[in-house]
Design a protein around this motif. Sequence first.
Motif, short mmCIF file in Angstrom:
data_model
loop_
_atom_site.label_atom_id
_atom_site.label_comp_id
_atom_site.label_asym_id
_atom_site.label_seq_id
_atom_site.Cartn_x
_atom_site.Cartn_y
_atom_site.Cartn_z
N ILE A 37 -6.72 6.88 34.94
CA ILE A 37 -6.82 6.66 36.38
C ILE A 37 -6.93 7.97 37.14
CG2 ILE A 37 -5.52 5.85 38.39
CD1 ILE A 37 -4.44 3.59 36.60
N LEU A 38 -6.16 8.97 36.71
CA LEU A 38 -6.14 10.25 37.42
C LEU A 38 -7.40 11.07 37.19
CD1 LEU A 38 -2.41 11.21 36.79
CD2 LEU A 38 -3.44 10.45 38.93
N LEU A 39 -8.25 10.64 36.27
CA LEU A 39 -9.52 11.32 36.04
C LEU A 39 -10.66 10.70 36.86
CD1 LEU A 39 -9.39 11.78 32.15
CD2 LEU A 39 -9.07 13.55 33.89
N VAL A 73 -11.39 7.92 43.64
CA VAL A 73 -10.61 6.82 44.17
C VAL A 73 -11.41 5.53 44.22
CG1 VAL A 73 -11.16 7.30 46.59
CG2 VAL A 73 -9.00 6.14 45.99
N LYS A 74 -12.72 5.59 44.48
CA LYS A 74 -13.51 4.36 44.54
C LYS A 74 -13.55 3.68 43.17
CE LYS A 74 -18.03 6.60 43.79
NZ LYS A 74 -19.39 6.76 44.34
N ASP A 75 -13.58 4.47 42.09
CA ASP A 75 -13.57 3.89 40.76
C ASP A 75 -12.18 3.37 40.39
OD1 ASP A 75 -16.24 4.42 40.41
OD2 ASP A 75 -15.90 6.36 39.44
N LEU A 105 -10.14 1.94 42.49
CA LEU A 105 -10.02 0.65 43.15
C LEU A 105 -10.88 -0.41 42.46
CD1 LEU A 105 -10.07 1.99 46.79
CD2 LEU A 105 -8.12 0.96 45.63
N ASN A 106 -12.05 -0.02 41.99
CA ASN A 106 -12.89 -0.96 41.24
C ASN A 106 -12.20 -1.36 39.93
OD1 ASN A 106 -14.92 -0.92 43.14
ND2 ASN A 106 -16.02 0.76 42.17
N LEU A 107 -11.61 -0.39 39.26
CA LEU A 107 -10.93 -0.66 38.00
C LEU A 107 -9.74 -1.59 38.21
CD1 LEU A 107 -10.71 0.02 34.96
CD2 LEU A 107 -9.22 1.93 35.59
N SER A 108 -9.10 -1.49 39.36
CA SER A 108 -7.91 -2.31 39.62
C SER A 108 -8.24 -3.79 39.68
CB SER A 108 -7.24 -1.87 40.92
OG SER A 108 -8.01 -2.25 42.04
N ARG A 124 -13.92 0.42 48.07
CA ARG A 124 -13.17 -0.67 48.67
C ARG A 124 -12.07 -0.14 49.58
NH1 ARG A 124 -15.24 -2.60 44.10
NH2 ARG A 124 -15.86 -4.76 44.00
N MET A 125 -11.66 1.11 49.39
CA MET A 125 -10.65 1.69 50.29
C MET A 125 -11.18 1.70 51.71
SD MET A 125 -7.64 3.12 50.57
CE MET A 125 -7.15 3.91 49.05
N GLU A 126 -12.47 2.00 51.85
CA GLU A 126 -13.06 2.05 53.20
C GLU A 126 -13.07 0.66 53.83
OE1 GLU A 126 -16.36 5.06 51.70
OE2 GLU A 126 -16.59 4.51 53.79
#
Length: 276
Positions: free
Chosen positions: A181-183, A186-188, A190-193, A271-273
């Motif tokens: 996750i830390l690699l 942020v958009k990825d 959120l998609n991964l989540s 998705r954060m946006e």
Amino acid sequence: MEDGHKGIRNGDTSTDLQQALSALIENLMKPECLKRELIFALLLTVMEEDEFVLLKDTGETADKYEYLLNKKPATYEATLMLRNYRNLPLKLIGCDLNDIFLIVATIPRLYEKSYSVCFNINEHIKTGKYGLINDFENLDAMFLNFKEKIVIPMKSTILNYHSFPSGNLTGLPDDVFHQIILLLPVKDVLNLSESCKRIHGLVKEDRIWARLYTRDFPDKNKCDAEDWRDAYKDVYAPKQVGRVQLDKNVLRESFQEFGGLPDPLRVFDSRMELLL
């Protein structure tokens, strides 16, 4: 006596006799038990096709058909191992919940690793008038569900435990997920989540957002944050608004000769946006 014989001849007791015979056949055949026996046998076959081997209580390899014929009635439990990984056997357990058949798979040595799936037996096995099984339905869907919820996670867990790549994220330890996750941007993240419940739960952890915050905004100091995800959003939102406004200004200058064109539509990066 004559009246009694007359009643039998006239068929007055035929309904009672039919009900008695039906109850007797049902009791002898135990169709509900037989349904679960069949479901469990089918699932063992799926495990076998995916390189799992059935084991006896002594640890020796067991024949599937011999096991099914000799096991105790209404007992849905089997010990299996992934071929060549005898040191990490798993338990496959079936639990009777009326019309629902709950299947749980667990690795005793890794007690925290367990997976489960439920099946509505009546959706897959159809019975006739006397409880005799006469048809199967939606078996492909059942097998696919079983593989996704049980077989793949179990295999991945065992392979990952032995440091072999499994081609599947399921079964990876939490600390490995954290590093992945830390690699990611942020958009990825959120998609991964949204890929599964387990990863969604990991991404929601506050410590993950604390580390993402420190990674993406090293010049900001928010050591007293109560909710690191909200803190991340508070910093992320103005930066995105400013970047989008800059992009619009650049595009206006580039296409100023086409004054009739509308402003370009904003494209969301993540998705954060959408949440802001």
